[in-house]
Enzyme design. Sequence first.
Site, PDB file in Angstrom:
ATOM      1  N   ASP A 184       8.287   1.495  -8.068  1.00 59.23           N
ATOM      2  CA  ASP A 184       7.698   1.405  -6.727  1.00 59.23           C
ATOM      3  C   ASP A 184       6.409   2.232  -6.762  1.00 59.23           C
ATOM      4  O   ASP A 184       6.228   3.082  -7.648  1.00 59.23           O
ATOM      5  CB  ASP A 184       8.709   1.989  -5.733  1.00 59.23           C
ATOM      6  CG  ASP A 184       8.105   2.307  -4.385  1.00 59.23           C
ATOM      7  OD1 ASP A 184       7.501   1.398  -3.786  1.00 59.23           O
ATOM      8  OD2 ASP A 184       8.209   3.459  -3.943  1.00 59.23           O
ATOM      9  N   ASP A 188       4.263   3.461  -3.455  1.00 60.69           N
ATOM     10  CA  ASP A 188       4.109   4.468  -2.381  1.00 60.69           C
ATOM     11  C   ASP A 188       5.301   5.409  -2.305  1.00 60.69           C
ATOM     12  O   ASP A 188       6.420   4.985  -2.102  1.00 60.69           O
ATOM     13  CB  ASP A 188       3.900   3.763  -1.035  1.00 60.69           C
ATOM     14  CG  ASP A 188       2.565   3.063  -0.975  1.00 60.69           C
ATOM     15  OD1 ASP A 188       2.542   1.834  -0.809  1.00 60.69           O
ATOM     16  OD2 ASP A 188       1.529   3.736  -1.140  1.00 60.69           O
ATOM     17  N   GLY A 210       1.916  -2.360   5.936  1.00 59.73           N
ATOM     18  CA  GLY A 210       1.022  -1.721   6.902  1.00 59.73           C
ATOM     19  C   GLY A 210       0.700  -2.597   8.097  1.00 59.73           C
ATOM     20  O   GLY A 210       0.644  -2.126   9.237  1.00 59.73           O
TER      21      GLY A 210
HETATM   22  C1  XBP Z   1       5.331   1.266   1.091  1.00 62.42           C
HETATM   23  C2  XBP Z   1       4.850   0.448   2.226  1.00 62.42           C
HETATM   24  C3  XBP Z   1       3.377   0.090   2.325  1.00 62.42           C
HETATM   25  C4  XBP Z   1       2.523   1.346   2.556  1.00 62.42           C
HETATM   26  C5  XBP Z   1       1.181   1.010   3.160  1.00 62.42           C
HETATM   27  O1  XBP Z   1       5.266   0.440  -0.042  1.00 62.42           O
HETATM   28  O2  XBP Z   1       5.663   0.057   3.047  1.00 62.42           O
HETATM   29  O3  XBP Z   1       3.265  -0.770   3.419  1.00 62.42           O
HETATM   30  O4  XBP Z   1       3.195   2.194   3.503  1.00 62.42           O
HETATM   31  O5  XBP Z   1       0.488   0.065   2.339  1.00 62.42           O
HETATM   32  P1  XBP Z   1       6.167   0.765  -1.403  1.00 62.42           P
HETATM   33  P2  XBP Z   1      -0.116  -1.260   3.030  1.00 62.42           P
HETATM   34  O6  XBP Z   1       7.054  -0.446  -1.552  1.00 62.42           O
HETATM   35  O7  XBP Z   1       5.160   0.925  -2.499  1.00 62.42           O
HETATM   36  O8  XBP Z   1       6.952   2.045  -1.141  1.00 62.42           O
HETATM   37  O9  XBP Z   1      -0.873  -0.825   4.268  1.00 62.42           O
HETATM   38  O10 XBP Z   1      -1.018  -1.850   1.970  1.00 62.42           O
HETATM   39  O11 XBP Z   1       1.079  -2.126   3.356  1.00 62.42           O
HETATM   40 MG    MG Z   2       8.017   3.581  -1.714  1.00 63.09          MG
END
Ligand code: XBP
Ligand code: MG
Length: 226
Positions: A4, A6, A48
Amino acid sequence: MVFDVDGTLADTERDGHRPAFNEAFAAAGLPYRWDGDDYGALLAITGGKRRIEHYLRDQGVPGQQADELATTLHASKTERFIASVRAGSVPARPGLAELLDELRAAGVRLAVATTGTAGWVRELLDGLFGPDVFELVLTGDDVPALKPDPAVYQQALLQLELPAQRVVAVEDSANGVRAAVDAGLRCAVVTNDYTRDQDFSGATVVCDGFSRDSRRPLTAQLLLES
Ligand code: XBP
Ligand code: MG
């Protein structure tokens, strides 16, 4: 091993994505501002654009208008986040580069499965790790449904041409664990300050970071069982 992004490869949310959302709201002349605690609650909504749309509806903005405004605001936010990535303001989590080196030396194939938007994901990964570390990078733009839906991990299995039993996910959140486990993968969790108290039922191992002491159980447990 499928990582993953974020909260896992980089602690992006509090000081990366969140200020980019707030800058987009301010640039549009909107009164909204997400403080650290507000944002932690909003992270329950993955993606997002969906996060903004949900918030706008909560603020009383009617459906169609919320959808259109969220699209515009998310595009502005993504541009701002890309700028902060290019400025080098989004570091990898401590110990991660060493872990990736250990995994590659052990012959483990590496991939990424994130909800994040393709526009910034490649920018971040190339900037932090170089273009050749991950053989597959799947983003929120590559699948019809976002985590906790398993689609991104199911797509990774298809493109890696591997059975779920041979693949391990590394996640930071309950949404991510759900997506990986529902796709049949074992899942290791590396917590951060937003997710440390979440329910990680189904995870194989939970660590608090990639430091030498933390990652040893992660690599030992996962490599031994791979
Ligand atoms: C986490 C998310 C993403 C980020 C924001 O993704 O939910 O939406 O918070 O990025 P991960 P965007 O699966 O990597 O934990 O604004 O591009 O969505
Ligand atoms: Mg994440």
